[in-house]
Design a protein around this motif. Structure first.
Motif, PDB file in Angstrom:
ATOM      1  N   HIS A 198       0.904  -1.088   0.191  1.00 24.17           N
ATOM      2  CA  HIS A 198      -0.003   0.016   0.104  1.00 24.17           C
ATOM      3  C   HIS A 198       1.003   1.354  -0.137  1.00 24.17           C
ATOM      4  CE1 HIS A 198       1.196  -1.279   4.064  1.00 24.17           C
ATOM      5  NE2 HIS A 198       1.037   0.443   4.124  1.00 24.17           N
ATOM      6  N   ASP A 200       1.212   4.827   2.185  1.00 26.43           N
ATOM      7  CA  ASP A 200       0.663   5.327   3.347  1.00 26.43           C
ATOM      8  C   ASP A 200      -0.003   6.395   3.189  1.00 26.43           C
ATOM      9  OD1 ASP A 200       1.656   3.396   4.852  1.00 26.43           O
ATOM     10  OD2 ASP A 200       2.830   4.828   6.417  1.00 26.43           O
ATOM     11  N   GLN A 211       8.517   8.216   3.072  1.00 25.96           N
ATOM     12  CA  GLN A 211       8.393   7.475   4.516  1.00 25.96           C
ATOM     13  C   GLN A 211       9.899   6.664   4.769  1.00 25.96           C
ATOM     14  OE1 GLN A 211       6.206   3.831   6.981  1.00 25.96           O
ATOM     15  NE2 GLN A 211       5.564   4.142   5.026  1.00 25.96           N
ATOM     16  N   HIS A 341       4.511  -0.201  -0.170  1.00 26.27           N
ATOM     17  CA  HIS A 341       5.321  -1.263   0.830  1.00 26.27           C
ATOM     18  C   HIS A 341       4.248  -2.266   1.332  1.00 26.27           C
ATOM     19  CE1 HIS A 341       4.035   2.197   3.073  1.00 26.27           C
ATOM     20  NE2 HIS A 341       4.115   1.575   4.302  1.00 26.27           N
TER      21      HIS A 341
HETATM   22 FE   FE2 Z   1       2.567   1.693   5.545  1.00 30.84          FE
END
Ligand code: FE2
Length: 376
Positions: A198, A200, A211, A341
């Motif tokens: 997905h 984030d 991220q 991720h």
């Molecule tokens: Fe995540």
């Protein structure tokens, strides 16, 4: 000197630069004059507005000299000189890309074969050596991710990594957030689940651009990290189903997070975001955060869901994913508007402590550009 030709009574100029013929409009050239009255020396900001340039602006004279390309604009009687290399780098007289979903040259899409040469650098090298930092940031810009080894295993470690290029983006989850799994045989069934890949926080405006996820402790087996290039997923979808690709780009999905008191995050954004010129800008895919879609017309909803399913199936395709195990002292950074991720199932008892933080893409790209300029 290469030939110069005024077009449309001076409304445009045709010039050969490095063997290529380019046309530039008089209004564009005048607006982009680099002289000290038009652009502030030092800060480089424009000192005039468009209203300071007469709408009937045209080029009355064009000539080469050692210093560059001299132009005289009328009715202002304004004389400016252009560096031909500056002009060539900003030439716009080229056919526009026809295929939606195109990406800039600085981006390379990848699939599972990237596993043989995953971009990786060492934390201390990146912190101390500008060449290593440049290499690391360039890899992130190109592939949308990179690994880092030698990262401290102390609380807050990912923020030290963010500081190497920019600033932590604090959210309702804090400056950092912990992803902990305490797995013992009694609750193994509840905590060993894999996590579908997905991006984030698509419910934010804007979703975090970067991220970082650092491993502070890990004694479990399994739980490998899994990454997929969403830009490659989009390209595969476009090849398999141009209509499906167009539907996911044309209509907005809805995402939301309402899991905490006082937090009601909602955003309306497409899963595949294209610029007006068809450039692929961002991917948003997060099953857990998807809200009811209410912006897809009734006539398109069935086909939209079919395209969404097709995208989800591509995201499960092992031929597109790379997996690796994060050991303590390792971190990965992902472009969260591009690379998805996820996590493979945890298959033993033990402790796993990851800590993450968010940052934005602009500071990373700015630091990279400044380092590249310095090295040029
Ligand atoms: Fe995540």
């Amino acid at each position: 000197m290469s030939p110069l030709q005024l077009l449309d009574a001076g409304a445009a100029l045709q010039v050969t630069l490095a063997g290529e013929v380019h046309r530039f409009h008089a209004i564009w050239l005048r607006d982009n004059a680099q002289d000290a009255q038009t652009r502030g020396p030092g800060h480089g900001q424009r000192l005039i507005t468009l209203r300071d340039i007469p709408p009937e602006t045209h080029i009355a004279e064009a000539a080469w000299s050692e210093a560059g390309l001299h132009l005289r604009f009328e009715p202002e009687g304004k004389r400016v000189t252009f560096d031909p290399a500056w002009l060539l780098a900003r030439a716009y007289d080229a056919p526009s890309p026809q295929t939606p979903g195109w990406t800039a040259e600085a981006i390379t899409r990848w699939d599972s074969r990237l596993a043989d040469h995953l971009p990786v650098e060492d934390f201390h090298a990146v912190a101390q050596d500008k060449a290593a930092r440049r290499r690391w940031l360039r890899a992130i810009a190109r592939y949308g991710f990179a690994r880092l080894t030698g990262v401290p295993t102390t609380d807050g470690a990912p923020t030290e990594v963010a500081r190497l290029f920019g600033y932590v983006r604090e959210t309702n989850y804090g400056r950092v957030f912990d992803v902990r799994a305490e797995v013992n045989p009694n609750n193994l069934a509840y905590t060993n689940l894999g996590l579908q890949a997905h991006t984030d926080d698509p419910y934010r405006d804007q979703a975090p651009g970067l991220q970082m996820l650092a491993c502070l402790a890990n004694t479990v087996q399994g739980g490998d990290s899994l990454l997929i290039d969403g830009f490659m997923v989009a390209e595969r979808l476009r090849q398999q189903s141009p209509q499906g690709f167009a539907l996911l780009a044309r209509h907005c999905a809805r995402f939301e997070y309402t899991g905490t008191a006082g937090v009601r995050l909602r955003a309306k954004r497409p899963m595949i975001e294209l610029g007006p010129d068809g450039e692929l800008i961002a991917i948003r895919f997060n099953n857990r955060a998807a809200a009811a879609f209410t912006d897809v017309p009734y006539e398109d909803m069935a086909a939209y869901y079919a395209a969404y399913r097709q995208m989800a199936e591509l995201i499960e395709d092992p031929a597109l994913a790379v997996t690796f195990k994060l050991e303590p002292g390792e971190l990965f950074i992902v472009d969260n508007l591009r690379v998805l991720h996820g996590r493979l199932p945890i298959t033993s008892s033990g402790q796993r402590w990851l800590q993450g933080c968010y940052a934005d893409r602009d500071s990373l790209l700015s630091t990279l550009a400044a380092l590249e300029e310095e090295a040029a």
